[in-house]
Scaffold this motif. Sequence first.
Motif, short mmCIF file in Angstrom:
data_model
loop_
_atom_site.label_atom_id
_atom_site.label_comp_id
_atom_site.label_asym_id
_atom_site.label_seq_id
_atom_site.Cartn_x
_atom_site.Cartn_y
_atom_site.Cartn_z
N THR A 145 -17.08 5.73 0.47
CA THR A 145 -15.83 5.10 0.00
C THR A 145 -15.99 3.58 -0.06
OG1 THR A 145 -14.59 6.96 0.87
CG2 THR A 145 -13.33 4.97 0.38
N LEU A 146 -16.68 3.02 0.94
CA LEU A 146 -16.94 1.56 0.90
C LEU A 146 -17.73 1.18 -0.35
CD1 LEU A 146 -18.04 0.42 4.47
CD2 LEU A 146 -16.40 -0.72 2.99
N ASN A 147 -18.75 1.99 -0.67
CA ASN A 147 -19.55 1.69 -1.87
C ASN A 147 -18.70 1.76 -3.13
OD1 ASN A 147 -22.02 1.11 -0.68
ND2 ASN A 147 -22.64 3.25 -0.61
N MET A 148 -17.83 2.75 -3.21
CA MET A 148 -17.00 2.88 -4.42
C MET A 148 -15.96 1.76 -4.49
SD MET A 148 -18.36 5.05 -6.16
CE MET A 148 -19.95 4.94 -5.40
N LEU A 149 -15.46 1.34 -3.34
CA LEU A 149 -14.52 0.21 -3.34
C LEU A 149 -15.25 -1.08 -3.72
CD1 LEU A 149 -12.48 1.22 -0.20
CD2 LEU A 149 -11.49 0.77 -2.46
N GLY A 150 -16.49 -1.21 -3.27
CA GLY A 150 -17.31 -2.38 -3.64
C GLY A 150 -17.51 -2.42 -5.14
N LEU A 151 -17.80 -1.25 -5.70
CA LEU A 151 -17.98 -1.16 -7.16
C LEU A 151 -16.67 -1.53 -7.88
CD1 LEU A 151 -19.44 -0.17 -9.76
CD2 LEU A 151 -18.80 2.15 -9.14
N ALA B 18 -11.31 6.58 5.30
CA ALA B 18 -11.40 6.29 3.86
C ALA B 18 -10.04 5.78 3.34
CB ALA B 18 -11.83 7.55 3.10
N GLU B 19 -8.95 6.39 3.79
CA GLU B 19 -7.61 5.91 3.39
C GLU B 19 -7.39 4.48 3.89
OE1 GLU B 19 -4.13 8.24 4.08
OE2 GLU B 19 -4.98 10.10 3.28
N THR B 20 -7.82 4.21 5.13
CA THR B 20 -7.66 2.86 5.70
C THR B 20 -8.41 1.84 4.84
OG1 THR B 20 -7.65 3.86 7.89
CG2 THR B 20 -7.96 1.47 7.81
N LEU B 21 -9.65 2.18 4.49
CA LEU B 21 -10.46 1.27 3.67
C LEU B 21 -9.78 1.00 2.33
CD1 LEU B 21 -14.00 2.78 4.34
CD2 LEU B 21 -13.25 0.47 4.94
N MET B 22 -9.22 2.04 1.74
CA MET B 22 -8.54 1.88 0.44
C MET B 22 -7.41 0.85 0.59
SD MET B 22 -9.76 4.06 -1.97
CE MET B 22 -8.46 4.52 -3.08
N PHE B 23 -6.60 1.00 1.64
CA PHE B 23 -5.48 0.07 1.80
C PHE B 23 -5.94 -1.33 2.19
CE2 PHE B 23 -2.54 3.42 1.02
CZ PHE B 23 -1.46 2.72 0.48
N ASP B 24 -7.03 -1.43 2.96
CA ASP B 24 -7.53 -2.78 3.31
C ASP B 24 -8.03 -3.51 2.07
OD1 ASP B 24 -6.79 -2.73 5.94
OD2 ASP B 24 -8.69 -1.90 6.64
N ARG C 232 -5.17 4.37 -5.60
CA ARG C 232 -4.34 5.58 -5.61
C ARG C 232 -4.92 6.52 -4.56
NH1 ARG C 232 -2.20 2.38 -8.20
NH2 ARG C 232 -1.55 2.39 -10.38
N ILE C 233 -4.04 7.13 -3.77
CA ILE C 233 -4.52 8.12 -2.78
C ILE C 233 -3.75 9.42 -2.94
CG2 ILE C 233 -4.75 8.69 -0.32
CD1 ILE C 233 -5.05 5.70 0.25
N ASN D 230 2.26 4.19 -8.74
CA ASN D 230 2.36 4.29 -7.27
C ASN D 230 0.99 4.46 -6.60
OD1 ASN D 230 5.40 4.56 -7.10
ND2 ASN D 230 4.84 6.12 -8.59
N THR D 231 0.81 3.72 -5.51
CA THR D 231 -0.47 3.81 -4.80
C THR D 231 -0.62 5.12 -4.05
OG1 THR D 231 0.48 2.85 -2.82
CG2 THR D 231 -0.61 1.31 -4.34
N GLY D 232 0.49 5.72 -3.61
CA GLY D 232 0.41 6.83 -2.68
C GLY D 232 0.26 6.25 -1.29
N PRO D 233 -0.16 7.01 -0.28
CA PRO D 233 -0.61 8.40 -0.41
C PRO D 233 0.51 9.35 -0.86
CG PRO D 233 -0.48 7.75 1.90
CD PRO D 233 -0.22 6.53 1.11
N ILE D 234 0.11 10.27 -1.73
CA ILE D 234 1.06 11.27 -2.21
C ILE D 234 0.48 12.66 -2.00
CG2 ILE D 234 2.09 12.24 -4.33
CD1 ILE D 234 2.90 9.56 -5.18
N ASN D 235 1.29 13.53 -1.40
CA ASN D 235 0.87 14.93 -1.22
C ASN D 235 0.81 15.63 -2.56
OD1 ASN D 235 0.91 14.73 1.58
ND2 ASN D 235 2.98 15.57 1.78
N LEU D 236 -0.29 16.32 -2.83
CA LEU D 236 -0.38 17.20 -4.00
C LEU D 236 -0.74 18.59 -3.49
CD1 LEU D 236 -2.36 15.03 -6.61
CD2 LEU D 236 0.11 15.39 -6.51
N GLY D 237 0.12 19.54 -3.75
CA GLY D 237 -0.15 20.90 -3.28
C GLY D 237 0.99 21.80 -3.70
#
Length: 373
Positions: A128-134, A210-216, A226-227, A289-296
């Motif tokens: 997730t860090l690598n994808m956020l870096g990208l 991974a969610e924490t990294l996304m928000f940071d 988006r989560i 919306n960023t989410g997190p959003i439940n999908l199910g």
Amino acid sequence: MASNSSNGDHQTSTKQPPLPSPLRFSKFFQSNMRILVTGGAGFIGSHLVDRLMENEKNEVIVADNYFTGSKDNLKKWIGHPRFELIRHDVTEPLLIEVDQIYHLACPASPIFYKYNPVKTIKTNVIGTLNMLGLAKRVGARFGFLLYFQRNLKCCYKLFLIGSNFLDRILLTSTSEVYGDPLVHPQPESYWGNVNPIGVRSCYDEGKRVAETLMFDYHRQHGLEIRIARIFNTYGPRMNIDDGRVVSNFIAQALRGEPLTVQSPGTQTRSFCYVSDMVDGLIRLMEGPNTGPINLGNPGEFTMVELAETVKELINPKVEIKMVENTPDDPRQRKPDISQAKELLGWEPKIKLRDGLPRMEEDFRLRLGVDKSN
Ligand SMILES: NC(=O)c1ccc[n+]([C@@H]2O[C@H](COP(=O)([O-])OP(=O)(O)OC[C@H]3O[C@@H](n4cnc5c(N)ncnc54)[C@H](O)[C@@H]3O)[C@@H](O)[C@H]2O)c1
Ligand SMILES: O=c1ccn([C@@H]2O[C@H](COP(=O)(O)OP(=O)(O)O[C@H]3OC[C@@H](O)[C@H](O)[C@H]3O)[C@@H](O)[C@H]2O)c(=O)[nH]1
């Protein structure tokens, strides 16, 4: 010869790089959207790729290490001019130019994510860090300064083209972030009940980080994130020996083997058909919306009820057998999807009883068991 060529090289290196093709500035130019799907050779990823490829303005790039995915899931796109497949492990950096990232890469079946837990947590955290870096590197910067120095008018035109895109990264998180939930059904505001040192932690704690990294990255670097918190999803193309409950029961019913309900069998899950899930993911990506959003799918079943339904629909002759469970198995799970309904205008359409026969058809084909057997 050697000295000529080195002179030539020297001259070229002092030249400015060429400007983009003049076609880019033509009135009718519309740039394609380059979309990276990590884990795109897997179950949900390959269905997402199918949907994204339907739009002729999309170019889709899949990066996958084939741990649980397969090229077979993407065979209809291999060789297509708008499609690229890269063998790549997301724990290594990836340097490409993209406009959007759907980051799915991670084994999802408990058997597979527990197989090499250290690798699972690396995939979730370093991947997730690598994808956020990208995303940060390619995000909305577009090399303006360079072009500004060289050509003010060109820079303005590039800005107009660039402003068509909002670079975004979407993470497929999981209902497992709620652990063994004490709140039922689970709203996004629930912080969960997760064992941090258990055998499932590589996955559920990995997704929480991974969610924490996304928000940071969102707060610190202004990334558009988006989560999605995905609840149990099923459908065609699941690995036949994937180990997850729906694929296990269908394969067992077709092979005439007992359906293995892990004790006590009263534990519940809510099963979403894959086309509904893909629809939800795309709406989340496209919306504000960023989410997190439940999908199910909020339809909730005990594992005994699921086994009885599979038996009734697929093979009434099979037995249902109680077997031992694994540690930390969540006792109940059902999404509260009020936010998805309100913010995305999304809710699943396909009921379990309608989705199971579609999956049965795909499993029959792959197992070579026809309807008369
Ligand atoms: N299917 C579900 O019920 C469910 C529920 C919650 C969350 N999710 C999430 O959705 C995503 C997709 O799940 P799925 O059911 O399609 O699983 P899957 O196992 O079928 O697909 C995962 C894909 O990721 C690839 N992958 C794994 N590790 C990788 C790595 N290090 N580098 C590159 N590729 C890698 C695999 O080869 C595979 O193609 C996962 O992130 C999963 O956590 C799925
Ligand atoms: O053969 C089986 C397999 C599983 N089960 C039971 O079925 C339930 C569901 O198990 P699965 O392995 O399908 O999936 P889980 O709900 O444990 O995890 C799942 O949910 C969240 C996602 O993030 C994970 O990727 C996904 O695998 C569990 O209670 C398990 O004990 C059986 O009764 N029999």
